[in-house]
Design a protein around this motif. Structure first.
Motif, mmCIF file in Angstrom:
data_model
loop_
_atom_site.group_PDB
_atom_site.id
_atom_site.type_symbol
_atom_site.label_atom_id
_atom_site.label_comp_id
_atom_site.label_asym_id
_atom_site.label_seq_id
_atom_site.Cartn_x
_atom_site.Cartn_y
_atom_site.Cartn_z
ATOM 1 N N TYR A 98 0.797 -1.216 0.000
ATOM 2 C CA TYR A 98 0.000 0.000 0.000
ATOM 3 C C TYR A 98 0.838 1.278 0.000
ATOM 4 N N GLU A 99 2.017 1.233 0.612
ATOM 5 C CA GLU A 99 2.863 2.424 0.623
ATOM 6 C C GLU A 99 3.304 2.796 -0.791
ATOM 7 N N SER A 100 3.667 1.786 -1.578
ATOM 8 C CA SER A 100 4.054 2.039 -2.971
ATOM 9 C C SER A 100 2.848 2.430 -3.812
ATOM 10 N N LEU A 101 1.689 1.852 -3.497
ATOM 11 C CA LEU A 101 0.460 2.189 -4.201
ATOM 12 C C LEU A 101 0.179 3.682 -4.091
ATOM 13 N N ASP A 102 0.353 4.228 -2.900
ATOM 14 C CA ASP A 102 0.111 5.651 -2.676
ATOM 15 C C ASP A 102 0.990 6.502 -3.588
ATOM 16 N N LYS A 103 2.242 6.106 -3.763
ATOM 17 C CA LYS A 103 3.176 6.881 -4.585
ATOM 18 C C LYS A 103 2.832 6.785 -6.072
ATOM 19 N N VAL A 104 2.367 5.624 -6.507
ATOM 20 C CA VAL A 104 1.936 5.481 -7.892
ATOM 21 C C VAL A 104 0.708 6.336 -8.149
ATOM 22 N N TYR A 105 -0.216 6.352 -7.187
ATOM 23 C CA TYR A 105 -1.430 7.139 -7.347
ATOM 24 C C TYR A 105 -1.151 8.641 -7.396
ATOM 25 N N LYS A 106 -0.079 9.082 -6.744
ATOM 26 C CA LYS A 106 0.265 10.504 -6.811
ATOM 27 C C LYS A 106 0.611 10.904 -8.238
ATOM 28 N N LEU A 107 1.285 10.019 -8.967
ATOM 29 C CA LEU A 107 1.604 10.301 -10.365
ATOM 30 C C LEU A 107 0.348 10.267 -11.228
ATOM 31 N N LEU A 108 -0.517 9.282 -10.975
ATOM 32 C CA LEU A 108 -1.759 9.181 -11.739
ATOM 33 C C LEU A 108 -2.693 10.356 -11.453
ATOM 34 N N SER A 109 -2.729 10.769 -10.200
ATOM 35 C CA SER A 109 -3.619 11.850 -9.803
ATOM 36 C C SER A 109 -3.309 13.133 -10.568
ATOM 37 N N LYS A 110 -2.029 13.398 -10.772
ATOM 38 C CA LYS A 110 -1.638 14.613 -11.498
ATOM 39 C C LYS A 110 -2.138 14.575 -12.938
ATOM 40 N N ILE A 111 -2.083 13.402 -13.543
ATOM 41 C CA ILE A 111 -2.573 13.256 -14.929
ATOM 42 C C ILE A 111 -4.084 13.445 -14.977
ATOM 43 N N TYR A 112 -4.793 12.794 -14.043
ATOM 44 C CA TYR A 112 -6.248 12.899 -14.025
ATOM 45 C C TYR A 112 -6.715 14.331 -13.744
ATOM 46 N N LEU A 113 -6.008 15.009 -12.845
ATOM 47 C CA LEU A 113 -6.377 16.389 -12.525
ATOM 48 C C LEU A 113 -6.222 17.296 -13.738
ATOM 49 N N SER A 114 -5.161 17.090 -14.503
ATOM 50 C CA SER A 114 -4.936 17.935 -15.686
ATOM 51 C C SER A 114 -6.033 17.734 -16.724
ATOM 52 N N ARG A 115 -6.630 16.549 -16.736
ATOM 53 C CA ARG A 115 -7.710 16.241 -17.686
ATOM 54 C C ARG A 115 -9.092 16.432 -17.066
ATOM 55 N N ARG A 116 -9.114 16.807 -15.807
ATOM 56 C CA ARG A 116 -10.370 16.959 -15.064
ATOM 57 C C ARG A 116 -11.206 15.688 -15.155
ATOM 58 N N ASN A 117 -10.522 14.574 -15.053
ATOM 59 C CA ASN A 117 -11.198 13.281 -15.137
ATOM 60 C C ASN A 117 -11.689 12.896 -13.741
ATOM 61 N N ASN A 118 -12.827 13.419 -13.376
ATOM 62 C CA ASN A 118 -13.351 13.228 -12.029
ATOM 63 C C ASN A 118 -13.730 11.774 -11.749
ATOM 64 N N TYR A 119 -14.129 11.063 -12.792
ATOM 65 C CA TYR A 119 -14.522 9.670 -12.604
ATOM 66 C C TYR A 119 -13.339 8.843 -12.106
#
Length: 216
Positions: A98-119
């Motif tokens: 889970y600790e590594s999962l959190d770090k991967v999600y931080k990278l994904l979150s930035k991509i989703y935020l830039s696209r406003r992909n709320n889903y």
């Protein structure tokens, strides 16, 4: 390699393969066409695994997008990086990392935020909520891999002679299990020339006149 690890139920290792692939593509795209929403090269993956820095490109090795058709596939895109990170995240969740999962999600979150992909942002945060709840309830009872130190002694091991390795096994694997498996495997290869040492005594290579393997 990720597929092979997956077939052997080595989910954490498969996840790291996807991380390395995403880092390699990110490094190339960062040098060719900088996009603020994407990871800024391999350095952005350092917190997931320091080994990712091995993918850092040397300037002399950077390929041109139109050179021999290399680096022009669908993987070399925002979608390609996103898919690799999502596959890695799914495997990290399954392997309780889970600790590594959190770090991967931080990278994904930035991509989703830039696209406003709320889903996808909503799904990401739901998964993180589940992961942190599991961390809280499992505590020290989380089932992780078992690790064993294996040392090789003897000239017939060639490049492995004098080398010590760390073997990762499934949770709850006992020493006799891996010892029996290694003993059978190398006995078939070397026969009576092979000797298995299961204690942790110090080995003097000068006294060795046959193949020996130590497992702890």
């Amino acid at each position: 390699m990720a597929k092979e690890h997956g077939e052997n139920d080595q989910k954490c290792e498969a996840a790291m393969c996807y991380v390395h692939a995403a880092a390699l593509i990110s490094e190339y795209m960062y040098m060719v066409e900088h996009q603020p929403s994407l990871p800024q090269g391999c350095i952005a993956f350092k917190q997931i695994s320091p080994n990712v820095l091995q993918e850092c490109a040397v300037m002399d090795d950077v390929l041109k997008p139109d050179e021999d058709g290399m680096c022009t596939g669908g993987e070399f895109s925002e979608k390609g990086i996103t898919n690799l990170l999502r596959q890695s995240a799914d495997l990290l969740m399954e392997s309780n990392m889970y600790e590594s999962l959190d770090k991967v999600y931080k990278l994904l979150s930035k991509i989703y935020l830039s696209r406003r992909n709320n889903y996808y942002l909503g799904g990401l945060h739901r998964n993180l909520h589940t992961a942190y709840e599991k961390m809280h309830h499992m505590g020290k009872k989380r089932q992780m891999g078992c690790y064993f130190r294996v040392a090789f002694y003897g000239e017939k091991f060639n490049d492995l002679n004098g080398v010590t390795m760390i073997y990762k096994e499934k949770p709850f694997t006992k020493l006799p299990e891996i010892a029996h498996r290694l003993q059978n495997m190398y006995y078939e290869q070397f026969g009576d020339e092979f000797e298995f040492i299961s204690d942790s005594k110090r080995i003097d290579p000068e006294t060795i006149d046959r193949i020996e393997l130590m497992c702890k």
